[in-house]
Design a protein around this motif. Structure first.
Motif, PDB file in Angstrom:
ATOM      1  N   PHE A1062       0.860  -1.189   0.000  1.00  0.00           N
ATOM      2  CA  PHE A1062       0.000   0.000   0.000  1.00  0.00           C
ATOM      3  C   PHE A1062       0.892   1.233   0.000  1.00  0.00           C
ATOM      4  O   PHE A1062       1.699   1.442   0.923  1.00  0.00           O
ATOM      5  CB  PHE A1062      -0.922   0.000   1.223  1.00  0.00           C
ATOM      6  CG  PHE A1062      -1.718   1.262   1.369  1.00  0.00           C
ATOM      7  CD1 PHE A1062      -2.636   1.641   0.395  1.00  0.00           C
ATOM      8  CD2 PHE A1062      -1.550   2.095   2.475  1.00  0.00           C
ATOM      9  CE1 PHE A1062      -3.373   2.809   0.526  1.00  0.00           C
ATOM     10  CE2 PHE A1062      -2.297   3.256   2.606  1.00  0.00           C
ATOM     11  CZ  PHE A1062      -3.207   3.622   1.631  1.00  0.00           C
ATOM     12  N   ASN A1063       0.765   2.039  -1.032  1.00  0.00           N
ATOM     13  CA  ASN A1063       1.586   3.245  -1.194  1.00  0.00           C
ATOM     14  C   ASN A1063       3.067   2.932  -0.995  1.00  0.00           C
ATOM     15  O   ASN A1063       3.781   3.565  -0.195  1.00  0.00           O
ATOM     16  CB  ASN A1063       1.135   4.340  -0.220  1.00  0.00           C
ATOM     17  CG  ASN A1063      -0.238   4.892  -0.588  1.00  0.00           C
ATOM     18  OD1 ASN A1063      -0.676   4.773  -1.733  1.00  0.00           O
ATOM     19  ND2 ASN A1063      -0.921   5.496   0.373  1.00  0.00           N
ATOM     20  N   ASP A1064       3.538   1.884  -1.695  1.00  0.00           N
ATOM     21  CA  ASP A1064       4.938   1.444  -1.708  1.00  0.00           C
ATOM     22  C   ASP A1064       5.401   0.897  -0.360  1.00  0.00           C
ATOM     23  O   ASP A1064       6.600   0.732  -0.136  1.00  0.00           O
ATOM     24  CB  ASP A1064       5.866   2.587  -2.132  1.00  0.00           C
ATOM     25  CG  ASP A1064       5.572   3.050  -3.551  1.00  0.00           C
ATOM     26  OD1 ASP A1064       5.101   2.189  -4.362  1.00  0.00           O
ATOM     27  OD2 ASP A1064       5.773   4.220  -3.861  1.00  0.00           O
ATOM     28  N   ASN A1065       4.473   0.612   0.540  1.00  0.00           N
ATOM     29  CA  ASN A1065       4.828   0.035   1.833  1.00  0.00           C
ATOM     30  C   ASN A1065       4.199  -1.353   1.948  1.00  0.00           C
ATOM     31  O   ASN A1065       3.036  -1.562   1.594  1.00  0.00           O
ATOM     32  CB  ASN A1065       4.319   0.916   2.982  1.00  0.00           C
ATOM     33  CG  ASN A1065       4.997   2.269   3.000  1.00  0.00           C
ATOM     34  OD1 ASN A1065       6.202   2.370   2.780  1.00  0.00           O
ATOM     35  ND2 ASN A1065       4.228   3.326   3.250  1.00  0.00           N
ATOM     36  N   MET A1066       5.032  -2.273   2.455  1.00  0.00           N
ATOM     37  CA  MET A1066       4.542  -3.635   2.650  1.00  0.00           C
ATOM     38  C   MET A1066       3.533  -3.637   3.796  1.00  0.00           C
ATOM     39  O   MET A1066       3.741  -3.012   4.837  1.00  0.00           O
ATOM     40  CB  MET A1066       5.710  -4.566   2.991  1.00  0.00           C
ATOM     41  CG  MET A1066       6.726  -4.702   1.875  1.00  0.00           C
ATOM     42  SD  MET A1066       6.125  -5.700   0.507  1.00  0.00           S
ATOM     43  CE  MET A1066       5.935  -7.252   1.349  1.00  0.00           C
ATOM     44  N   GLY A1097      -5.220   5.841  -1.458  1.00  0.00           N
ATOM     45  CA  GLY A1097      -3.922   5.614  -2.072  1.00  0.00           C
ATOM     46  C   GLY A1097      -3.969   4.472  -3.070  1.00  0.00           C
ATOM     47  O   GLY A1097      -5.013   4.144  -3.642  1.00  0.00           O
ATOM     48  N   THR A1098      -2.792   3.802  -3.267  1.00  0.00           N
ATOM     49  CA  THR A1098      -2.640   2.739  -4.280  1.00  0.00           C
ATOM     50  C   THR A1098      -2.357   1.421  -3.580  1.00  0.00           C
ATOM     51  O   THR A1098      -1.430   1.314  -2.769  1.00  0.00           O
ATOM     52  CB  THR A1098      -1.495   3.058  -5.257  1.00  0.00           C
ATOM     53  OG1 THR A1098      -1.774   4.308  -5.886  1.00  0.00           O
ATOM     54  CG2 THR A1098      -1.366   1.970  -6.311  1.00  0.00           C
ATOM     55  N   LYS A1107       9.907 -19.091 -11.238  1.00  0.00           N
ATOM     56  CA  LYS A1107      10.534 -17.992 -11.956  1.00  0.00           C
ATOM     57  C   LYS A1107       9.502 -17.096 -12.633  1.00  0.00           C
ATOM     58  O   LYS A1107       9.841 -16.096 -13.235  1.00  0.00           O
ATOM     59  CB  LYS A1107      11.507 -18.537 -12.980  1.00  0.00           C
ATOM     60  CG  LYS A1107      10.866 -19.431 -14.043  1.00  0.00           C
ATOM     61  CD  LYS A1107      11.923 -19.949 -14.994  1.00  0.00           C
ATOM     62  CE  LYS A1107      11.312 -20.830 -16.077  1.00  0.00           C
ATOM     63  NZ  LYS A1107      12.316 -21.318 -17.030  1.00  0.00           N
ATOM     64  N   ALA A1108       8.232 -17.449 -12.534  1.00  0.00           N
ATOM     65  CA  ALA A1108       7.164 -16.636 -13.110  1.00  0.00           C
ATOM     66  C   ALA A1108       6.704 -15.600 -12.097  1.00  0.00           C
ATOM     67  O   ALA A1108       6.590 -15.878 -10.902  1.00  0.00           O
ATOM     68  CB  ALA A1108       5.998 -17.524 -13.531  1.00  0.00           C
ATOM     69  N   THR A1109       6.493 -14.348 -12.584  1.00  0.00           N
ATOM     70  CA  THR A1109       6.050 -13.257 -11.715  1.00  0.00           C
ATOM     71  C   THR A1109       4.937 -12.487 -12.391  1.00  0.00           C
ATOM     72  O   THR A1109       4.720 -12.603 -13.599  1.00  0.00           O
ATOM     73  CB  THR A1109       7.202 -12.297 -11.404  1.00  0.00           C
ATOM     74  OG1 THR A1109       7.687 -11.735 -12.638  1.00  0.00           O
ATOM     75  CG2 THR A1109       8.331 -12.997 -10.676  1.00  0.00           C
ATOM     76  N   ASN A1110       4.240 -11.655 -11.563  1.00  0.00           N
ATOM     77  CA  ASN A1110       3.244 -10.737 -12.093  1.00  0.00           C
ATOM     78  C   ASN A1110       2.772  -9.859 -10.935  1.00  0.00           C
ATOM     79  O   ASN A1110       2.987 -10.181  -9.758  1.00  0.00           O
ATOM     80  CB  ASN A1110       2.052 -11.471 -12.702  1.00  0.00           C
ATOM     81  CG  ASN A1110       1.344 -10.615 -13.739  1.00  0.00           C
ATOM     82  OD1 ASN A1110       1.500  -9.394 -13.766  1.00  0.00           O
ATOM     83  ND2 ASN A1110       0.565 -11.262 -14.613  1.00  0.00           N
ATOM     84  N   GLN A1111       2.158  -8.725 -11.231  1.00  0.00           N
ATOM     85  CA  GLN A1111       1.585  -7.864 -10.201  1.00  0.00           C
ATOM     86  C   GLN A1111       0.410  -7.106 -10.784  1.00  0.00           C
ATOM     87  O   GLN A1111       0.276  -6.963 -12.008  1.00  0.00           O
ATOM     88  CB  GLN A1111       2.615  -6.892  -9.634  1.00  0.00           C
ATOM     89  CG  GLN A1111       3.016  -5.765 -10.564  1.00  0.00           C
ATOM     90  CD  GLN A1111       3.932  -4.762  -9.897  1.00  0.00           C
ATOM     91  OE1 GLN A1111       4.618  -5.076  -8.941  1.00  0.00           O
ATOM     92  NE2 GLN A1111       3.933  -3.535 -10.402  1.00  0.00           N
ATOM     93  N   SER A1112      -0.475  -6.613  -9.891  1.00  0.00           N
ATOM     94  CA  SER A1112      -1.633  -5.844 -10.302  1.00  0.00           C
ATOM     95  C   SER A1112      -1.908  -4.792  -9.238  1.00  0.00           C
ATOM     96  O   SER A1112      -1.777  -5.055  -8.036  1.00  0.00           O
ATOM     97  CB  SER A1112      -2.855  -6.748 -10.473  1.00  0.00           C
ATOM     98  OG  SER A1112      -3.964  -6.000 -10.904  1.00  0.00           O
ATOM     99  N   SER A1113      -2.260  -3.539  -9.666  1.00  0.00           N
ATOM    100  CA  SER A1113      -2.470  -2.415  -8.752  1.00  0.00           C
ATOM    101  C   SER A1113      -3.858  -1.842  -8.936  1.00  0.00           C
ATOM    102  O   SER A1113      -4.463  -1.934 -10.017  1.00  0.00           O
ATOM    103  CB  SER A1113      -1.413  -1.325  -8.971  1.00  0.00           C
ATOM    104  OG  SER A1113      -0.114  -1.822  -8.735  1.00  0.00           O
TER     105      SER A1113
END
Length: 1457
Positions: A1062-1066, A1097-1098, A1107-1113
């Motif tokens: 959340f807002n670049d914080n874990m 916020g985000t 080795k597979a990665t992904n992210q969603s915001s």
């Protein structure tokens, strides 16, 4: 005389009585002649003459009715009645006995009968001379003639005595004939009145009209006959002739047996081939094609199979004989077996399969020149059991040792026991002609034979058997053939081939002088089991002239206490089965004979017999050895069971190795120790075991065999063919040939070439060209002689050995070729055959010509086309040694050839290929390109029909890759792959895969530059993968205003991890955040109880799976965040509201079709103590009906709503948990909306406008279901609103809305409409008042108007007259009434229907046109009567009646007293 009798009648039991009776005259003539040569005759000859003479006497006495037949008692030595004895010997004296009308006649009859009996006595007259016997015979005949004449005289005296039941003077005789012969059954019948005669076949009446030409029935002078034309096998039956009249009915029986002509061939198989036989110089060649193979069926199904037969030359008059065999036994048509021959195809149909139908079936086609045959096995599986786990049905039920009242039923045990041991068998019997099955044994028997007793002599029976185990009962077996309960001697006299399907009529005869029978002979125990013991003996030598019966006695060994077993009824058969014996005990048995004269002495007792099974169950078979046979069958051989007695056969079972699930290979026991098990799966590994069977039971299983893989046995290959020369020099020749059509189930390891010289057309000896096998199909034969002629032969070899050599080749001359063009290509092969294409491969020519080969041309033609139909495939020469041929026609067969060219030209064409059908075979697969998770690119090929010796052969540009540097080849099971080590442009080309030892399984893949680029891209994605997402990160609100953030991955493993940011914080799990990760579904969630200002916020979910990665915001800022926060707060409040009584649906209203307004709301979470209160403008409304919360709906109805009902309505729900309120504003605009909805319902309920005529004019009207005063309605004429006047008015009466047009005119014509206003579009009803509608309405108005005027102005008596007037004599009567009418009506008075005139006594007046008076001065009794006044004008007439009654004063006084 016997020589003139047909051979098929000589041995019938009717022969002695029927044919000998015709020789009576011969006996008389011999008596009249004197001959010394016949002075001495044996007693046998005398007896025959006596029998013949007495038969003639029978015929003379035949018209007499029968006497009552006596019954005889059987006595023992103590004169105790022990049963009944019916003599079994038949006589012909039935017609010689009867009742006469006088003592003299009866005396003559008795004398005739006594004399008749004397003719049958033997021994006493045995020494008389032939002359004396003949004299006595003549005297008897003369005596019978006198008796007959005397009886005829008495019958004529008393005609009633003439009436008697029908009697057979001559009975029909049985016949045995060949097929297609005619047979005639005839009989002579006496009886009065004339009897009605009907013929029956197997108890079914014969109707000649139903089958014209088949049967012919005739009757003439008491002689009746049935003629059967062109007999066939179905005519074999028992025939009955029935004669019936008013006195009774009688029947006689005869059997017809039709035999089939078998020809000169032996019926057993195999039969030696007959030498060619010429018929009119013709030799027939027989070929059986389209042969039937191994077949599988199930009980109850119908199975048909057959072969096509080609016979050359084909002559219509010479048709072959078609025979079918099962297990070397000739089959005949029956209800189970049907045969058909169409002229070119023989078919056998098994209509209702049973396990008895399993076996080796053979078709034999016989011509005058010999025969051809074909065989294949038919397997029959058990039908599905009615009860799960029940055993299979027994089979091969047949009858043994049939006798008068006894038969042994035998059968074979089934191969399938259902999973549990068979407890025993039940035997059922059914009398022929009925459908009732009776169970013969109360408890199941384990022995596969069972004696059935208690049969009725002369009747026929069929039997069936059922097996039972702990799960239940099996299906019944196929029924046995019918068997008659009769003496075996009688059966042999009737002929063993006669199928006995009906009853045997047993007639009685008068017994001769009784003789006590002797002892039975040769008593023995022929079968002993733990359930029963069967005794057998021979009848005594001395038994008299009547039948004997038997009593069986038993005693326990070591005692002398004999006990009679059959105490109630003696047995007729010399066989007897004893039941209910104690198992393990020893018994002795003996038998006595009895007849009407008494009971004889007992037989010699048997030796001690211990009750128990004497026949042991066979031992288990020995070692079982499986051997390969075909791709679906295995040959099983085993060692026979040791010391097995009465062996029935063996059952074989198979199981896939390791499965322990056993299936029967045969359902019918086989007696040999070798069997071919069919129906196995190719490539599977099987084990086998065997059991032996006899009547005592089924043995233990043998030891399991070794496992064997099902595939074709290896044999030496067939010979190669198509030998050709590829190159020739002065001392050597290069040969080529084609691979054998059958390679023997194993790879060919090499070839051997032989050659021989041909000198002057005479071939020499063969010489080996090579000692070591060569692997190629081309070879240079060296050390030949120039200009010499040679022939060659080739043999193929595999691991099974060297096959037979090919046929010798053509003769080739060894001389050097000098032609400039190249030689023929060779070794043509076809791969990748599909519906529309194939790939052709070849090898370059050995002889290059003057220059090197620079191209090839491919030719094609249809396989059946002529040589001239060869055509080219490619216009431009190809430099490859392969070519893909396209545009083929599916299903067509083609042949191909190849020609090579060089600079000098095109050379000789190669030998053509074998015909190839353009078809895509089932299961054909293509090469599939795959990129695995590591990014490795591979070509994959799968073959579904592999054999044990099959191999995958990979090629690039159709050159085999034995050890490829750039690829890795892997094969596992039925799949093979070629893996690219480092794919690049160097790997471009055509890759193909061919599978050996299959039907040509092959495929190819073109690895092009475009394909390489696409695959490299996919490979990169696999090496550096991204976790695919089904949905991106999203947010939603839950109950209580909770906030859920979630996404779903399309594919994720159990090792995947997620980080929440959340807002670049874990962020991590805690009071504020709740996380959840379902790895099965790939759903990742995060929950928050509520949203505060600090949560703007985000939010980001970061995924990692290996080795597979992904992210969603998801960005929640500004208005988006505020709206979400507001909605969350609302949802939270809503949740709290719903914890107590609350509104699921808030207060609203609806208008019913009856225009009733219903206020309603839907509530939830109510309890018994919850209350609901209604309020209007703050005042509580009392609801009449009790509220019901169970349905969750509260209603308040307002009928006939008006302005007074406007207001604010409110419902309050409350209990101890809280309250909830719902308000509905029905004021101002709210009330208007409600009323508009009411008006809409009223408008929709209105009926169409109708026209009605009245006396005032024309009225238009419509009805509504309910009228409200607030309803706004507008009337229109010609689309313009109507201005109402005195002439045109509107109004409402009840629910009717009307428009009245008084005194209508032409201007009033047109379209009228009524419009209802509902605040929206409104509703309009229209009607057209014009044309005929106006004319009809106007005419009706005029009529009604005139009628109204007439009604108003017609003459009428308005009133004033009484009904009855009573007045005293002498007084005056004055009556006045009102009269109305315009014009003034005429007035007439009547008395008793007669017109009156005014005078002094009757004064009649009519004044002012309104008042009419009637006066009688001084009334008297004559004035009594009925009076009437009649008024009349032009509009009508009316009358008024009254009665005047005059009484005297004295009468009135008397009445008062």
């Amino acid at each position: 005389m016997s020589g003139s009798i047909p051979f098929y009648q000589k041995h019938h039991r009717h022969y002695d009585r029927s044919y000998r009776s015709r020789e009576t005259e011969s006996a008389i003539s011999q008596y009249q002649q004197s001959s010394s040569s016949y002075s001495a005759h044996s007693s046998k000859s005398s007896k025959g003459i006596r029998a013949a003479t007495y038969t003639a006497l029978d015929e003379g006495l035949s018209p007499l009715p029968k006497r009552a037949k006596p019954t005889y008692l059987a006595m023992d030595k103590e004169n105790q009645i022990i049963g009944y004895v019916v003599p079994i010997f038949r006589g012909s004296h039935d017609f010689a006995s009867g009742l006469s009308d006088s003592e003299e006649a009866r005396a003559k009859v008795s004398a005739g009968y006594v004399s008749g009996r004397e003719l049958f006595s033997s021994g006493v007259e045995s020494e008389r001379s032939r002359r004396t016997v003949m004299r006595e015979s003549a005297e008897r005949i003369q005596l019978s003639k006198r008796i007959h004449e005397n009886e005829e005289y008495h019958k004529r005296q008393n005609e009633d005595s003439l009436m008697h039941t029908p009697e057979f003077v001559i009975k029909p005789r049985s016949h045995t004939v060949w097929e297609k012969q005619c047979v005639r059954l005839h009989c002579t019948i006496s009886g009065w009145p004339d009897p009605r005669v009907v013929w029956y076949k197997n108890n079914v009446s014969i109707d000649p009209m139903s089958n014209p030409g088949k049967y012919k029935v005739e009757s003439s002078y008491n002689v009746h006959s049935l003629e059967i034309n062109r007999c066939d096998f179905d005519d074999t039956a028992q025939y009955r002739v029935s004669a019936m009249n008013s006195k009774g009915e009688n029947s006689a029986y005869a059997s017809v047996v039709v035999k089939r002509f078998k020809g000169e061939f032996d019926e057993s198989l195999p039969s030696p081939r007959l030498p060619p036989c010429l018929e009119y110089g013709v030799t027939f060649e027989t070929h059986i094609v389209e042969k039937f193979g191994v077949a599988f069926g199930r009980e109850g199904e119908t199975l048909s199979f057959g072969c096509s037969v080609i016979i050359y030359p084909s002559l219509q008059r010479f048709q072959p004989e078609i025979e079918w065999y099962r297990d070397d036994k000739l089959l005949v048509p029956s209800k189970w077996v049907q045969m058909h021959w169409s002229g070119d195809r023989a078919t056998l149909t098994l209509t209702h399969l049973n396990k008895e139908d399993e076996g080796l079936y053979t078709l034999r086609v016989i011509t005058k020149s010999g025969f051809q045959s074909h065989s294949a096995y038919v397997f029959v599986r058990d039908a599905d059991a009615d009860v799960a786990g029940a055993p299979g049905a027994p089979l091969d039920v047949h009858c043994l040792d049939a006798n008068k009242d006894y038969v042994i039923v035998a059968w074979k045990q089934p191969a399938v026991d259902g999973g549990s041991a068979i407890l025993g068998y039940f035997v059922d019997r059914c009398e022929v002609g009925t459908t009732h099955w009776a169970q013969c044994n109360d408890t199941p028997v384990k022995f596969a034979r069972f004696p059935v007793t208690g049969l009725i002599e002369g009747r026929s029976y069929t039997f069936r058997v059922r097996a039972v185990n702990k799960a239940g009962m099996s299906h019944p077996s196929r029924v046995s053939e019918p068997v008659a309960a009769m003496d075996p001697a009688d059966r042999s006299r009737k002929g063993a081939s006669a199928p006995w399907t009906g009853q045997i009529i047993v007639t009685e005869e008068e017994p001769v002088e009784g003789v006590v029978p002797g002892r039975p002979q040769e008593l023995s125990v022929i079968e002993a089991t733990k359930n029963y013991v069967v005794l057998s003996w021979k009848p005594p030598g001395e038994k008299g002239h009547e039948g004997v019966m038997y009593y069986v006695e038993k005693c326990v060994s070591g005692t002398d206490s004999w006990q009679r077993v059959n105490t109630e009824i003696p047995v007729k058969s010399p066989r007897f089965a004893l039941f209910d014996l104690a198992e393990g005990k020893s018994y002795r048995f003996r038998v006595r004979c009895c007849n009407s004269a008494g009971v004889g002495e007992p037989s010699e007792p048997t030796d001690a017999t211990t009750v128990g099974d004497k026949l042991d169950i066979p031992s288990a078979p020995g070692r079982v050895v499986p051997t390969r046979n075909t791709d679906t069958s295995v040959v099983i051989s085993w060692e026979a069971s040791r010391d097995a007695k009465e062996l029935v056969g063996y059952y074989i079972e198979s199981s896939i190795a390791g499965s322990n699930t056993w299936e029967p290979c045969n359902n019918k026991p086989v007696k040999a120790t070798r069997f071919i098990c069919h129906g196995l799966t190719t490539g599977e590994s099987y084990v086998f075991r065997v059991r032996a069977v006899n009547a005592a039971g089924i043995s233990e299983f043998s030891q399991e065999s070794e496992a064997i893989v099902v595939k074709a046995a290896i044999a030496s290959p067939a010979p190669p063919y198509g030998i050709s020369v590829l190159e020739c020099v002065r001392d050597s020749m290069v040969l080529a040939w084609k691979q054998p059509t059958f390679i023997g189930g194993a790879d060919i390891t090499g070839y051997f070439v032989d050659y021989r010289e041909v000198t002057g057309g005479v071939p020499g000896k063969w010489h080996e060209a090579n000692i070591k096998a060569i692997s190629e199909r081309a070879y240079r034969v060296s050390e030949l002689k120039e200009n010499m002629l040679y022939q060659f032969q080739v043999r193929a070899a595999n691991m099974a050995g060297v096959g037979i050599p090919s046929l010798p080749s053509e003769t080739f001359k060894c001389e050097e070729w000098t032609i400039a063009v190249p030689g023929p290509p060779h070794d043509l092969q076809v791969q990748e055959v599909r519906k529309n294409s194939l790939v052709l491969l070849w090898k370059p020519p050995v002889y290059q010509g003057r220059d090197a080969v620079n191209g090839y041309y491919i030719d094609i033609k249809e396989a059946e086309a002529d040589f001239e139909m060869w055509r080219g495939v490619n216009e431009k020469a190809t430099d490859k040694a392969f070519f893909k041929v396209n545009d083929l026609k599916g299903g067509e067969s083609y042949v191909f050839r190849v020609r090579a060219q060089n600079k000098a030209g095109v050379g000789k064409a190669s030998d053509p290929t074998e015909p190839v059908e353009a078809v895509t075979k089932p299961g054909t697969a293509e090469i599939v390109v795959n990129v695995d998770d590591e990014g490795v690119i591979s070509l994959n090929f799968e073959c579904s029909n592999l054999t044990g010796d099959s191999k995958f052969v990979w090629s690039k540009n159709y050159e085999e890759m034995t050890e490829p540097e750039r690829m890795t080849l892997e094969t596992k099971g039925s799949k093979s792959k070629a893996i690219f080590n480092s794919p690049s442009e160097e790997d471009l080309g055509i890759y193909s895969c061919f599978v050996t030892h299959t039907d040509g399984a092959s495929a190819s893949y073109t690895f092009s530059e475009e394909a390489l680029k696409e695959l490299l891209k996919v490979s990169h994605d696999h090496k550096f993968p991204i976790i695919p997402l089904k949905t991106e990160l999203a947010v939603e609100l839950l109950e209580k205003g909770r906030v859920r953030f979630w996404l779903q991955a399309a594919k994720i493993s159990a090792n995947a991890k997620v980080e929440y940011v959340f807002n670049d914080n874990m962020i991590s799990q805690g009071e504020k955040y709740k996380m959840n990760f379902d790895k099965n579904t790939g759903i990742i969630e995060m929950f928050m109880e509520s949203l505060g200002k600090e949560d703007e916020g985000t939010f980001t979910f970061q995924l990692q799976d290996g080795k597979a990665t992904n992210q969603s915001s998801l960005v929640l800022i500004g208005d988006v965040f505020k709206q979400l926060q507001k909605e969350s707060e609302f949802q939270r409040k809503e949740w709290h509201r719903k914890q107590g009584p609350h509104f699921v649906e808030y207060l609203g209203y609806e208008v019913t079709p009856e225009c009733c307004v219903r206020l309603k709301c839907k509530v939830g979470n109510m309890k018994k103590d919850s209350t609901a209160l209604w309020y209007k403008d703050g005042r509580e409304v009392k609801v009449d009906e009790k509220l019901d919360f169970s349905e969750g709906v509260l209603t308040l109805e307002i009928a006939q709503i008006s302005k007074k009902d406007a207001g604010i309505y409110e419902v309050v729900l409350k209990d101890e948990r809280g309250k909830d309120t719902s308000t509905l504003n029905l004021t101002d605009q709210g009330f208007k909306d409600l009323m508009n909805q009411v008006f809409s319902v009223i408008a929709n309920s209105s009926t169409p406008l109708k026209i009605q005529s009245t006396e005032e004019g024309i009225r238009l009207y419509t009805f509504v279901s309910y009228y409200n005063d607030e309803l706004h309605v507008t009337w229109h004429h010609k689309d313009a609103a109507i201005a109402f006047t005195e002439r045109i008015k509107s109004g409402v009466v009840g629910e009717q809305l009307w428009l009245q047009i008084s005194e209508p005119t032409e201007k009033d014509k047109g379209k009228y409409a009524i419009e209802f206003f509902d605040g929206k579009g409104g509703l309009r009803r229209t009607v057209e008042l014009a044309g005929q509608a106006f004319d009809d309405a106007f005419a009706e108005f005029q009529r009604l108007k005139a009628a109204a005027i007439a009604e108003r102005n017609r003459a009428r008596v308005a009133g004033g007259l009484p009904d009855v007037v009573t007045i005293q004599e002498g007084k005056s009567l004055n009556l006045t009434c009102n009269i109305w009418g315009d014009p003034v009506p005429e007035v007439t008075w009547l008395k008793n229907e007669r017109e009156m005139v005014s005078d002094d006594h009757y004064i009649l007046k009519f004044e002012s046109g309104k008042f009419a008076s009637f006066t009688i001065t001084s009334v008297n009794t004559a004035d009594s009567g009925k009076y009437s006044i009649l008024v009349k004008n032009k509009y009508g007439t009316e009358s008024g009646d009254f009665t005047v009654s005059v009484f005297l004063p004295d009468e009135e006084h008397g009445k008062k007293k």
